[in-house]
Design an enzyme around this catalytic site. Structure first.
Site, mmCIF file in Angstrom:
data_model
loop_
_atom_site.group_PDB
_atom_site.id
_atom_site.type_symbol
_atom_site.label_atom_id
_atom_site.label_comp_id
_atom_site.label_asym_id
_atom_site.label_seq_id
_atom_site.Cartn_x
_atom_site.Cartn_y
_atom_site.Cartn_z
ATOM 1 N N ASP A 189 0.778 -1.227 0.000
ATOM 2 C CA ASP A 189 0.000 0.000 0.000
ATOM 3 C C ASP A 189 0.814 1.284 0.000
ATOM 4 O O ASP A 189 0.598 2.166 -0.831
ATOM 5 C CB ASP A 189 -0.935 0.024 1.219
ATOM 6 C CG ASP A 189 -1.833 -1.191 1.299
ATOM 7 O OD1 ASP A 189 -1.573 -2.187 0.581
ATOM 8 O OD2 ASP A 189 -2.787 -1.171 2.073
ATOM 9 N N GLU A 418 1.802 -9.935 11.349
ATOM 10 C CA GLU A 418 1.510 -9.450 10.001
ATOM 11 C C GLU A 418 2.812 -9.175 9.244
ATOM 12 O O GLU A 418 2.957 -9.535 8.075
ATOM 13 C CB GLU A 418 0.673 -8.173 10.115
ATOM 14 C CG GLU A 418 0.201 -7.594 8.799
ATOM 15 C CD GLU A 418 -0.631 -6.337 9.002
ATOM 16 O OE1 GLU A 418 -1.126 -5.791 7.999
ATOM 17 O OE2 GLU A 418 -0.773 -5.880 10.158
#
Length: 467
Positions: A189, A418
């Site tokens: 992102d 993550e």
């Protein structure tokens, strides 16, 4: 193998791998929502596109049927134009639990002209095409069950339409590669690769939206408010334009090497799926070859020693070095000099493969490097898994073995985080993350000493070729 196991196969009693496998299985069981798996219960409470593909790759070692259902649930939300949306929203989750929520995307109304499903709310953008690759690997986990249930015939047409969309309406540069029209689409992102293209975008007003991600993550680890405002502006403009691609003006449009490398490998997987279902594999094989040629022609940089993203608005290659530029190692048949250069870049000062626990998401020597902030430096398990597969494909087994061992250690020590600090391997982001657990299971199930291709399969089943 169709039953749900409590751990990965082929682990000896008392082996530390058994405990690691049970921990990874626990994450996938906890994150299972009945028809699909959420990346995490808090931060990401819906179904994400490329997450589900990676999750299916690992879930096949626990339950082939759940892995099949994971992919079929996602593909059920496919739009008529072929796009597979990056989020499929769970209607039971309150809108304020995640932003942008269904009432922002308005897929069933704003996306009606593009064929968005009327009964399922989704986002309007896409993510990297790992899905045909995942479907083929799920099939290989239990071919007899797959054939008995007609799994590949059910998904083949949808996967072919997905690839047609990426190589048709999304060939915005005219050179044969798929383009991404939002920084969320390549999956990385807030990569520094997007800083210059995003500099053209006027951010949305700060009071026009609320960032739900900061309810679950540290601000120092998430994209900045300025970047987030630009993401919202781009998504708003795309929505208000009816999610149109070709012929529309895009303030952000890039050709990304990771996206297109995954498209090539998935196209090769689609050829295998076609042959298995009685269709002609030749069109997929030809397309994979054309895509490989275009990838090298349009995105390879001999000066940088890796693949770079191309900004389609300026027409120029973006000089930032990210892990996306190493991931084409998964593509079979690259020229030997390119493979040597990629490995040299991975082991050099930019990524320090073999010196640090995993592959950082961005160049250690880059001016925008940040060891904690999302895709601007931390190491991610899915990208490291792809690099490990690529190294193994091209015979760099020692480097692949070191990376595999480091990934397994980091997964357990970080609580299946993550992502992790690229220097220390300490946890960053949310914990009990879906694809981290899934790819841990896949690494545990693989035989690292086998003569394997890009996907860790035997030569008679691999989508890639042997080095």
């Amino acid at each position: 193998m169709t039953s749900l196991l409590v751990g990965p196969p082929a682990t000896a009693a008392g082996d530390p791998a058994e405990a690691l496998g049970r921990g990874a299985a626990r994450v996938l069981l906890t994150n299972w929502m009945g028809a699909s798996t959420v990346p995490s219960r808090g931060l990401y409470p819906h179904q994400w596109s490329w997450d589900s593909a990676f999750i299916a790759i690992g879930l096949r070692h626990l339950s082939v049927r759940r892995a099949q259902r994971e992919l079929e649930t996602l593909l059920h939300a496919q739009w008529a134009d072929g796009r597979v949306p990056h989020i499929v929203f769970n209607p039971a989750v309150p809108h304020d639990a995640y932003f942008p929520s269904p009432d922002f995307w308005r897929s069933s109304s704003a996306g009606a002209a593009a064929g968005a499903p009327a009964g399922t709310e989704t986002s309007g953008i896409v993510q990297p095409p790992v899905h045909a690759l995942a479907a083929w690997l799920v099939h290989l986990a239990d071919p007899a069950d797959s054939r008995r249930r007609g799994f590949l015939p059910r998904v083949y047409g949808r996967l072919a339409a997905w690839h047609d969309y990426l190589t048709g309406p999304r060939d915005l540069g005219g050179g044969g590669l798929a383009a991404m029209v939002h920084p969320w689409e390549p999956g990385m992102d807030n990569s520094p690769c997007w800083d210059a293209p995003l500099g053209r975008v006027e951010p949305a007003a700060r009071g026009s939206y609320r960032r739900a991600d900061l309810d679950h993550g540290q601000p120092s680890e998430r994209p900045t408010d300025l970047d987030y405002g630009r993401y919202v502006r781009l998504a708003t403009d795309y929505r208000d334009g009816g999610y149109a691609d070709a012929g529309a003006e895009h303030a952000f449009a890039v050709e990304d090497p990771c996206v297109n490398a995954l498209l090539i490998v998935s196209e090769r997987a689609l050829a295998r799926i076609a042959a298995e279902t009685g269709a002609d594999p030749a069109p997929h094989e030809r397309r994979a070859a054309r895509l490989t040629e275009a990838l090298v022609e349009r995105l390879w940089s001999p000066e940088a020693g890796l693949f770079l993203s191309r900004d389609l608005v300026s027409g120029e290659l973006i000089p930032e070095k990210s892990v996306a530029g190493l991931i084409p190692l998964i593509v079979p048949g690259l020229p030997p000099e390119i493979v040597d250069a990629l490995v040299g870049t991975a082991e050099g000062s930019a990524f320090r493969l073999g010196e640090v626990p995993m592959v950082p998401s961005y160049d250690f020597t880059g001016t925008a490097f940040d060891p904690s902030r999302y895709w601007r430096g931390p190491a991610w398990f899915n990208t490291s898994w792809l690099v490990e597969r690529g190294l193994r494909q091209y015979g760099r087994t020692r480097a692949a073995d070191r990376l595999r061992a480091a990934m397994l250690a980091a997964a357990g020590e970080s609580g299946f985080a993550e992502y992790v600090d690229p220097f220390t391997g300490h946890a960053r982001g949310t914990r009990d993350f879906g694809w981290t657990a899934a790819l841990t299971l896949d690494l545990l199930a693989a035989d690292p000493g086998a003569d394997a291709g890009v996907l860790g399969q035997r030569p008679d089943t691999t989508v890639g070729v042997n080095a």
